[in-house]
Design a protein around this motif. Structure first.
Motif, mmCIF file in Angstrom:
data_model
loop_
_atom_site.group_PDB
_atom_site.id
_atom_site.type_symbol
_atom_site.label_atom_id
_atom_site.label_comp_id
_atom_site.label_asym_id
_atom_site.label_seq_id
_atom_site.Cartn_x
_atom_site.Cartn_y
_atom_site.Cartn_z
ATOM 1 N N SER A 30 0.815 -1.219 0.000
ATOM 2 C CA SER A 30 0.000 0.000 0.000
ATOM 3 C C SER A 30 0.850 1.271 0.000
ATOM 4 O O SER A 30 0.313 2.370 0.087
ATOM 5 N N VAL A 31 2.168 1.115 -0.109
ATOM 6 C CA VAL A 31 3.080 2.255 -0.005
ATOM 7 C C VAL A 31 3.679 2.598 -1.368
ATOM 8 O O VAL A 31 4.166 1.719 -2.083
ATOM 9 N N ARG A 46 13.683 6.652 3.578
ATOM 10 C CA ARG A 46 12.884 7.169 4.679
ATOM 11 C C ARG A 46 11.404 6.939 4.410
ATOM 12 O O ARG A 46 10.928 7.195 3.301
ATOM 13 N N VAL A 47 10.696 6.463 5.409
ATOM 14 C CA VAL A 47 9.245 6.347 5.335
ATOM 15 C C VAL A 47 8.677 7.662 5.833
ATOM 16 O O VAL A 47 8.777 7.992 7.010
ATOM 17 N N LYS A 48 8.084 8.427 4.930
ATOM 18 C CA LYS A 48 7.648 9.779 5.263
ATOM 19 C C LYS A 48 6.228 9.824 5.811
ATOM 20 O O LYS A 48 5.927 10.601 6.713
ATOM 21 N N THR A 49 5.332 9.008 5.236
ATOM 22 C CA THR A 49 3.948 8.956 5.706
ATOM 23 C C THR A 49 3.481 7.501 5.629
ATOM 24 O O THR A 49 4.225 6.619 5.191
ATOM 25 N N ALA A 50 2.250 7.252 6.013
ATOM 26 C CA ALA A 50 1.699 5.895 5.963
ATOM 27 C C ALA A 50 1.558 5.381 4.542
ATOM 28 O O ALA A 50 1.366 4.180 4.336
ATOM 29 N N TRP A 76 10.317 -3.871 6.378
ATOM 30 C CA TRP A 76 10.554 -2.718 7.262
ATOM 31 C C TRP A 76 9.713 -1.524 6.823
ATOM 32 O O TRP A 76 9.105 -0.840 7.643
ATOM 33 N N ILE A 77 9.649 -1.270 5.504
ATOM 34 C CA ILE A 77 8.862 -0.153 4.976
ATOM 35 C C ILE A 77 7.393 -0.311 5.356
ATOM 36 O O ILE A 77 6.756 0.616 5.845
ATOM 37 N N LEU A 78 6.859 -1.494 5.127
ATOM 38 C CA LEU A 78 5.441 -1.730 5.414
ATOM 39 C C LEU A 78 5.154 -1.663 6.915
ATOM 40 O O LEU A 78 4.102 -1.172 7.328
ATOM 41 N N ARG A 79 6.114 -2.124 7.710
ATOM 42 C CA ARG A 79 5.929 -2.066 9.166
ATOM 43 C C ARG A 79 5.930 -0.616 9.659
ATOM 44 O O ARG A 79 5.106 -0.228 10.495
ATOM 45 N N GLN A 80 6.846 0.195 9.129
ATOM 46 C CA GLN A 80 6.883 1.611 9.505
ATOM 47 C C GLN A 80 5.614 2.332 9.070
ATOM 48 O O GLN A 80 5.056 3.154 9.805
ATOM 49 N N ALA A 81 5.148 2.024 7.861
ATOM 50 C CA ALA A 81 3.927 2.651 7.355
ATOM 51 C C ALA A 81 2.734 2.287 8.218
ATOM 52 O O ALA A 81 1.874 3.128 8.510
ATOM 53 N N GLU A 82 2.664 1.030 8.641
ATOM 54 C CA GLU A 82 1.553 0.585 9.492
ATOM 55 C C GLU A 82 1.593 1.293 10.843
ATOM 56 O O GLU A 82 0.544 1.675 11.387
#
Length: 201
Positions: A30-31, A46-50, A76-82
């Motif tokens: 979803s990112v 960097r994960v900036k938003t969800a 990691w990206i999906l976990r940070q977004a969640e």
């Protein structure tokens, strides 16, 4: 750097600068991942938003290498977004709340500085996305995250002791943690509490 951090860096050997700037996007779950090719010296993810992650990379690195790096961190990206998606909505601070916190910060520094025999030259309060506090040892300037206004006093005290300790030890060496331990024995417990939230210290 652990995967609990919200930003990943890969240091690369310095190369001649070239004026190239390109933007490419793709989806990972979803990112949306936005790739920026520009005059930088390292890859940064960097994960900036969800719903948005951004990666910057130098023009001398092949796009497929960058893409492979990003996909190796897809979980990691999906976990940070969640985590960002589940975060409570931000409520702005009123001038009164800021002033109350400013006075509290001043009083807590007045408490800790004589005990530690360490003194800042200036303290500022601001909203920071990735840190609870920061310290410039050479100028002796300390910054405190305004978000601590909505945290227990124990969290603010830990951050103040942590940043004051940096006036003596710039890095997180055993000597640094020995200073923190001397003046704030509960630091492990408090740090564990704070690491369940963002920003991380």
């Amino acid at each position: 750097m652990s995967w609990a951090d919200s930003e990943i860096f890969v240091n690369l050997q310095s190369m001649p600068s070239r004026n190239i700037y390109e933007i490419t996007e793709e989806r990972i779950g979803s990112v949306t991942v936005r790739y920026l090719c520009k005059d930088v010296k390292r890859i940064s993810l960097r994960v900036k938003t969800a719903s948005l992650a951004q990666v910057s990379y130098p023009p001398y690195v092949l796009f497929e290498e960058v893409r492979s790096f990003v996909h190796s961190h897809s979980e990691w990206i999906l976990r940070q977004a969640e985590t960002m998606r589940d975060a409570p909505p931000f409520h702005p601070y009123s001038p009164e709340e800021v002033e109350r916190f400013r006075q509290l910060v001043i009083s807590r520094f007045d408490h800790w500085m004589p005990l530690m025999n360490l003194y800042h030259s200036h303290v500022s309060i601001s909203l920071m996305k990735t840190r609870w506090g920061s310290c410039n040892k050479s100028s002796r300037r300390i910054s405190i995250n305004l978000e601590l206004a909505r945290h227990p006093l124990s969290h603010l005290d830990y951050v103040i002791v942590h940043e004051l300790a940096h006036l003596r030890e710039a890095n997180h060496s055993p000597r640094f943690w020995s200073i923190v331990e001397t003046f704030y024995p509960r630091w492990r417990e408090i740090r564990a509490e704070m690491r369940k939230q963002t920003p991380r210290s």
